[in-house]
Design a protein around this motif. Structure first.
Motif, PDB file in Angstrom:
ATOM      1  N   ASP A   1      72.331  -6.043 -22.165  1.00 48.68           N
ATOM      2  CA  ASP A   1      71.061  -5.899 -22.878  1.00 48.68           C
ATOM      3  C   ASP A   1      70.300  -4.648 -22.426  1.00 48.68           C
ATOM      4  O   ASP A   1      69.447  -4.147 -23.158  1.00 48.68           O
ATOM      5  CB  ASP A   1      70.186  -7.125 -22.643  1.00 48.68           C
ATOM      6  CG  ASP A   1      70.877  -8.421 -23.036  1.00 48.68           C
ATOM      7  OD1 ASP A   1      70.518  -8.996 -24.070  1.00 48.68           O
ATOM      8  OD2 ASP A   1      71.789  -8.856 -22.303  1.00 48.68           O
ATOM      9  N   PHE A   2      70.600  -4.162 -21.216  1.00 51.40           N
ATOM     10  CA  PHE A   2      69.947  -2.963 -20.690  1.00 51.40           C
ATOM     11  C   PHE A   2      70.862  -1.738 -20.741  1.00 51.40           C
ATOM     12  O   PHE A   2      70.577  -0.718 -20.115  1.00 51.40           O
ATOM     13  CB  PHE A   2      69.483  -3.199 -19.253  1.00 51.40           C
ATOM     14  CG  PHE A   2      68.296  -4.116 -19.150  1.00 51.40           C
ATOM     15  CD1 PHE A   2      67.027  -3.658 -19.452  1.00 51.40           C
ATOM     16  CD2 PHE A   2      68.456  -5.431 -18.753  1.00 51.40           C
ATOM     17  CE1 PHE A   2      65.933  -4.502 -19.358  1.00 51.40           C
ATOM     18  CE2 PHE A   2      67.374  -6.286 -18.667  1.00 51.40           C
ATOM     19  CZ  PHE A   2      66.097  -5.822 -18.966  1.00 51.40           C
ATOM     20  N   ARG A   3      71.945  -1.834 -21.489  1.00 50.79           N
ATOM     21  CA  ARG A   3      72.946  -0.765 -21.476  1.00 50.79           C
ATOM     22  C   ARG A   3      72.378   0.572 -21.951  1.00 50.79           C
ATOM     23  O   ARG A   3      72.663   1.625 -21.371  1.00 50.79           O
ATOM     24  CB  ARG A   3      74.126  -1.164 -22.351  1.00 50.79           C
ATOM     25  CG  ARG A   3      75.249  -0.149 -22.396  1.00 50.79           C
ATOM     26  CD  ARG A   3      76.133  -0.266 -21.203  1.00 50.79           C
ATOM     27  NE  ARG A   3      77.093   0.819 -21.122  1.00 50.79           N
ATOM     28  CZ  ARG A   3      78.205   0.781 -20.412  1.00 50.79           C
ATOM     29  NH1 ARG A   3      78.486  -0.292 -19.724  1.00 50.79           N
ATOM     30  NH2 ARG A   3      79.013   1.801 -20.370  1.00 50.79           N
ATOM     31  N   ASP A   4      71.588   0.563 -22.992  1.00 49.25           N
ATOM     32  CA  ASP A   4      71.119   1.844 -23.516  1.00 49.25           C
ATOM     33  C   ASP A   4      69.964   2.412 -22.704  1.00 49.25           C
ATOM     34  O   ASP A   4      69.713   3.619 -22.737  1.00 49.25           O
ATOM     35  CB  ASP A   4      70.731   1.729 -24.998  1.00 49.25           C
ATOM     36  CG  ASP A   4      69.723   0.631 -25.265  1.00 49.25           C
ATOM     37  OD1 ASP A   4      69.443  -0.163 -24.350  1.00 49.25           O
ATOM     38  OD2 ASP A   4      69.218   0.565 -26.402  1.00 49.25           O
TER      39      ASP A   4
ATOM     40  N   ALA B   1      71.657   3.832 -19.114  1.00 51.94           N
ATOM     41  CA  ALA B   1      72.897   4.589 -19.278  1.00 51.94           C
ATOM     42  C   ALA B   1      73.093   5.517 -18.088  1.00 51.94           C
ATOM     43  O   ALA B   1      72.174   6.184 -17.646  1.00 51.94           O
ATOM     44  CB  ALA B   1      72.847   5.384 -20.566  1.00 51.94           C
ATOM     45  N   GLY B   2      74.303   5.542 -17.574  1.00 49.20           N
ATOM     46  CA  GLY B   2      74.602   6.393 -16.427  1.00 49.20           C
ATOM     47  C   GLY B   2      74.493   5.628 -15.129  1.00 49.20           C
ATOM     48  O   GLY B   2      75.487   5.419 -14.438  1.00 49.20           O
TER      49      GLY B   2
ATOM     50  N   ARG C   1      70.371  -1.919 -13.694  1.00 53.04           N
ATOM     51  CA  ARG C   1      70.075  -3.296 -14.089  1.00 53.04           C
ATOM     52  C   ARG C   1      71.272  -3.953 -14.766  1.00 53.04           C
ATOM     53  O   ARG C   1      71.473  -5.163 -14.643  1.00 53.04           O
ATOM     54  CB  ARG C   1      68.853  -3.322 -15.010  1.00 53.04           C
ATOM     55  CG  ARG C   1      67.549  -3.114 -14.265  1.00 53.04           C
ATOM     56  CD  ARG C   1      66.397  -2.864 -15.195  1.00 53.04           C
ATOM     57  NE  ARG C   1      66.524  -1.557 -15.850  1.00 53.04           N
ATOM     58  CZ  ARG C   1      65.533  -0.961 -16.499  1.00 53.04           C
ATOM     59  NH1 ARG C   1      64.348  -1.554 -16.585  1.00 53.04           N
ATOM     60  NH2 ARG C   1      65.705   0.219 -17.057  1.00 53.04           N
ATOM     61  N   VAL C   2      72.058  -3.156 -15.486  1.00 57.04           N
ATOM     62  CA  VAL C   2      73.224  -3.708 -16.177  1.00 57.04           C
ATOM     63  C   VAL C   2      74.156  -4.407 -15.194  1.00 57.04           C
ATOM     64  O   VAL C   2      74.567  -5.557 -15.399  1.00 57.04           O
ATOM     65  CB  VAL C   2      73.987  -2.593 -16.931  1.00 57.04           C
ATOM     66  CG1 VAL C   2      75.266  -3.149 -17.560  1.00 57.04           C
ATOM     67  CG2 VAL C   2      73.111  -1.962 -17.987  1.00 57.04           C
TER      68      VAL C   2
ATOM     69  N   VAL D   1      74.633  -1.175 -26.946  1.00 53.12           N
ATOM     70  CA  VAL D   1      74.729  -2.496 -26.318  1.00 53.12           C
ATOM     71  C   VAL D   1      75.850  -3.302 -26.968  1.00 53.12           C
ATOM     72  O   VAL D   1      76.724  -3.864 -26.296  1.00 53.12           O
ATOM     73  CB  VAL D   1      73.389  -3.239 -26.428  1.00 53.12           C
ATOM     74  CG1 VAL D   1      73.558  -4.720 -26.073  1.00 53.12           C
ATOM     75  CG2 VAL D   1      72.338  -2.603 -25.527  1.00 53.12           C
ATOM     76  N   LEU D   2      75.835  -3.375 -28.299  1.00 53.72           N
ATOM     77  CA  LEU D   2      76.812  -4.200 -29.007  1.00 53.72           C
ATOM     78  C   LEU D   2      78.231  -3.676 -28.854  1.00 53.72           C
ATOM     79  O   LEU D   2      79.173  -4.448 -28.660  1.00 53.72           O
ATOM     80  CB  LEU D   2      76.441  -4.285 -30.483  1.00 53.72           C
ATOM     81  CG  LEU D   2      75.138  -5.028 -30.799  1.00 53.72           C
ATOM     82  CD1 LEU D   2      74.818  -4.935 -32.280  1.00 53.72           C
ATOM     83  CD2 LEU D   2      75.220  -6.479 -30.370  1.00 53.72           C
TER      84      LEU D   2
END
Length: 282
Positions: free
Chosen positions: A134-137, A140-141, A145-146, A262-263
């Motif tokens: 849910d925190f992927r975008d 990023a890098g 949190r992901v 995310v998806l």
């Protein structure tokens, strides 16, 4: 092969050795392995994970493997253990499992060759590199949190010494159904290479953990799901997903999203974001 575990025994943190179906403490006390309260088998000062390493995962995302590995960091506060609960915060939907082999450092390691790296490895354990996509975008890098949220790094059940990583099968099951089926021979970079690569600029200390990558098939799981990662010669790491009691605070920071990035990551679609379908909402 010797297997060492850490458990709570009569309220105290205790190092034990597995003998069949029992765990034996240094003073002779015994407990059935299935009844023990497990702790992470090691206490690392750092946890470092490789991004893409298994060729089936690269093919799944329809990307070209880089010439050399890249890495991210999981804070030690994300540590969890065999049979520990993995918490999916309220309002998040894309918590993915990733079954992996974890390398455990045994001797201080800096500036070694791949051949020398073997002498600095204490042994291996199983990891589930859970990701809160849910925190992927928004992360990023860094993936902080992901991959670094609390409970998202189960390790265990034990540290196995004398294990040869070559030609070993890795299988992940969700509620008994096989969802990942790969092996160490599909890794682009083996365990010794990963250790030597990181140790060029980062000193690795005894107990430090390197996660070696996951095969294809990582997908979201729901509260109530039982996720089991089995590795030939290392046993089975089991964790149940539970719903967090509170939502992500809305008064600070980026919020969970269901963006294309995310998806595509959570559902295993290619990173060109084609053919994406969202899973059911809980």
């Amino acid at each position: 092969m010797p297997e060492h575990r850490r458990i709570l025994l009569d309220g105290a943190v205790t190092d034990v050795t597995r003998e069949g179906e029992e765990l034996v403490a240094g003073d002779g006390r015994r407990v059935k392995a299935d009844d023990a309260v497990h702790l992470p088998p090691v206490t690392p000062s750092k946890i470092i994970a490789v991004h893409l390493n298994h060729r089936s995962r690269v093919e799944e995302f329809q990307v070209r493997l880089a010439a050399t590995p890249t890495y991210f960091h999981k804070p030690t506060s994300s540590l969890n253990a065999h049979n520990g609960a993995v918490v999916r915060p309220e309002g998040c939907r894309y918590l993915n499992y990733e079954g992996e082999v974890a390398i455990v450092i045994g001797r201080t390691c800096r500036n070694v060759s791949p051949r020398q790296a073997a002498d600095h490895i204490a042994g291996y354990t199983i990891a589930n590199d859970f990701g809160l996509h849910d925190f992927r975008d928004t992360d990023a890098g860094s993936m902080l949190r992901v991959k670094g949220s609390d409970t998202l790094c189960p390790l265990g059940p034990g540290l196995v010494t004398g294990w040869d990583f070559r030609g070993k099968r890795l299988t992940t099951r969700v509620n008994g159904a096989v969802v990942q089926d790969g092996g160490t021979d599909e890794m682009a970079w083996d365990m010794h290479y990963l250790v030597a690569d990181i140790a060029r600029t980062i000193t690795l200390h005894p107990g430090d953990v390197l996660l070696s990558g996951t095969p294809a098939g990582s997908r979201p799981v729901q509260p109530g799901d039982l996720v089991e990662v089995s590795v030939e010669g290392l046993g089975t790491l089991a964790n149940r997903v539970v719903a967090g009691p509170a939502a992500i605070r809305a008064d600070v920071g980026a919020q969970p999203t269901a963006s294309e990035e995310v998806l595509s990551t959570a559902l295993g679609g290619d990173w060109e974001f084609r053919g994406i379908r969202a899973p059911r909402r809980d």
